[in-house]
Design a protein around this motif. Structure first.
Motif, short mmCIF file in Angstrom:
data_model
loop_
_atom_site.label_atom_id
_atom_site.label_comp_id
_atom_site.label_asym_id
_atom_site.label_seq_id
_atom_site.Cartn_x
_atom_site.Cartn_y
_atom_site.Cartn_z
N ASP A 2 0.82 -1.21 0.00
CA ASP A 2 0.00 0.00 0.00
C ASP A 2 0.86 1.27 0.00
OD1 ASP A 2 1.00 -0.06 2.55
OD2 ASP A 2 -0.93 -0.35 3.54
N GLY A 3 2.18 1.12 0.04
CA GLY A 3 3.10 2.25 -0.01
C GLY A 3 3.47 2.84 1.33
N ASP A 4 2.84 2.34 2.41
CA ASP A 4 3.13 2.90 3.74
C ASP A 4 4.57 2.65 4.17
OD1 ASP A 4 0.60 3.90 3.96
OD2 ASP A 4 -0.16 2.30 5.26
N LEU A 5 5.09 1.46 3.91
CA LEU A 5 6.46 1.15 4.30
C LEU A 5 7.44 2.06 3.56
CD1 LEU A 5 8.56 -0.55 5.79
CD2 LEU A 5 8.43 -2.20 3.92
N LYS A 6 7.27 2.17 2.26
CA LYS A 6 8.13 3.01 1.43
C LYS A 6 8.07 4.46 1.91
CE LYS A 6 8.74 4.13 -3.45
NZ LYS A 6 8.26 3.84 -4.79
N ASP A 7 6.88 4.94 2.23
CA ASP A 7 6.72 6.32 2.69
C ASP A 7 7.26 6.54 4.09
OD1 ASP A 7 5.47 6.85 0.30
OD2 ASP A 7 3.44 6.73 1.11
N SER A 8 7.45 5.47 4.86
CA SER A 8 7.94 5.62 6.24
C SER A 8 9.46 5.76 6.32
CB SER A 8 7.50 4.42 7.09
OG SER A 8 8.30 3.28 6.83
N ILE A 9 10.16 5.54 5.21
CA ILE A 9 11.61 5.71 5.21
C ILE A 9 11.90 7.20 5.28
CG2 ILE A 9 13.75 5.34 3.91
CD1 ILE A 9 12.38 2.84 2.70
N ALA A 10 12.59 7.59 6.36
CA ALA A 10 12.79 9.01 6.63
C ALA A 10 14.24 9.31 6.98
CB ALA A 10 11.89 9.46 7.78
N VAL A 11 14.64 10.54 6.70
CA VAL A 11 15.97 11.04 7.07
C VAL A 11 15.78 12.05 8.19
CG1 VAL A 11 17.97 12.35 6.31
CG2 VAL A 11 16.92 10.69 4.78
N THR A 12 16.47 11.82 9.29
CA THR A 12 16.45 12.74 10.42
C THR A 12 17.74 13.55 10.38
OG1 THR A 12 15.17 11.14 11.70
CG2 THR A 12 16.26 12.91 12.93
N SER B 204 12.92 5.67 18.64
CA SER B 204 13.05 7.12 18.69
C SER B 204 14.33 7.52 19.43
CB SER B 204 11.83 7.71 19.39
OG SER B 204 11.90 9.11 19.35
N ARG B 205 15.15 8.36 18.76
CA ARG B 205 16.35 8.91 19.40
C ARG B 205 16.73 10.20 18.69
NH1 ARG B 205 21.60 8.23 17.81
NH2 ARG B 205 22.03 7.14 15.89
N THR B 206 17.59 10.98 19.33
CA THR B 206 18.01 12.26 18.79
C THR B 206 19.34 12.12 18.06
OG1 THR B 206 16.88 13.40 20.59
CG2 THR B 206 18.51 14.66 19.38
N ALA B 207 19.41 12.67 16.86
CA ALA B 207 20.65 12.62 16.07
C ALA B 207 21.67 13.58 16.67
CB ALA B 207 20.36 13.01 14.62
N GLY B 208 22.93 13.20 16.56
CA GLY B 208 24.02 14.03 17.05
C GLY B 208 24.20 15.26 16.18
N PRO B 209 25.11 16.16 16.58
CA PRO B 209 25.28 17.42 15.86
C PRO B 209 25.81 17.28 14.43
CG PRO B 209 26.82 17.27 17.70
CD PRO B 209 25.94 16.07 17.77
N GLU B 210 26.53 16.22 14.13
CA GLU B 210 27.02 15.98 12.76
C GLU B 210 26.56 14.62 12.27
OE1 GLU B 210 29.66 16.90 15.13
OE2 GLU B 210 29.19 18.98 14.68
N GLU B 211 25.34 14.25 12.59
CA GLU B 211 24.82 12.92 12.27
C GLU B 211 23.44 13.04 11.63
OE1 GLU B 211 24.12 8.87 14.84
OE2 GLU B 211 23.57 10.74 15.80
N ALA B 212 23.23 12.29 10.57
CA ALA B 212 21.90 12.15 9.96
C ALA B 212 21.53 10.68 10.07
CB ALA B 212 21.92 12.61 8.51
N ILE B 213 20.28 10.40 10.40
CA ILE B 213 19.84 9.03 10.63
C ILE B 213 18.76 8.67 9.62
CG2 ILE B 213 18.84 7.42 12.30
CD1 ILE B 213 19.78 9.37 14.51
N VAL B 214 18.91 7.51 8.99
CA VAL B 214 17.90 7.00 8.07
C VAL B 214 17.15 5.90 8.81
CG1 VAL B 214 17.44 5.91 5.84
CG2 VAL B 214 19.38 7.47 6.09
#
Length: 150
Positions: free
Chosen positions: A45-55, A70-80
């Motif tokens: 249904d596309g929900d999984l594909k749409d849930s891929i996010a970059v923080t 759920s966690r907070t990304a560091g100052p020089e970190e991006a999380i997929v």
């Protein structure tokens, strides 16, 4: 020949220049990884594909996201991540499930095995070297530019 004050000034510019360059490069790399993962994700249904996010740096990942929740990304970190409050099954799609007997309301029913449909880690592995090389190049260039006063 540089005086001590000029050298100190140059050396103080380098760490901030490297951090600024790293932030932009890791976000760009994370977006590239996420795009590959989205292209590999199975679509029902596309929900999984749409849930891929970059923080981005300093942001918080969605609740129930994989890997790690759920966690907070560091100052020089991006999380997929993949998954959110609506899509809590990303890990089950990635790794599959074994056949098992249901409990609870459907106790006794046999749930068949579901084969793995890997998309997250293969997408990461496909582009990680390219992303890492780009980040390294961008940081090295920022350091050289800061050292030469550019």
């Amino acid at each position: 020949m540089l005086g001590l004050a000029q050298l100190t000034k140059k050396l103080r510019r380098i760490p901030q220049a490297a951090k600024d360059a790293a932030k932009a490069a890791v976000v760009q790399g994370a977006n590239e990884i996420a795009a590959v993962q989205r292209s590999l994700a199975p679509v029902d249904d596309g929900d999984l594909k749409d849930s891929i996010a970059v923080t981005p740096p300093g942001g918080t990942t969605p609740p129930y996201s994989q890997p790690g929740g759920s966690r907070t990304a560091g100052p020089e970190e991006a999380i997929v991540t993949a998954g959110n409050t609506r899509v809590r099954y990303a890990h089950l799609v990635e790794f599959g499930t074994a056949a098992h007997a249901a409990g609870g309301m459907f106790e006794g029913a046999t749930i068949p095995a579901i084969p793995a449909q890997p998309f997250f880690w293969p997408g990461y592995r496909a582009v990680r070297r390219r992303v890492r090389s780009r980040v390294t190049r961008v940081i090295n260039k920022a350091i050289k530019d800061a050292a030469t006063g550019g």
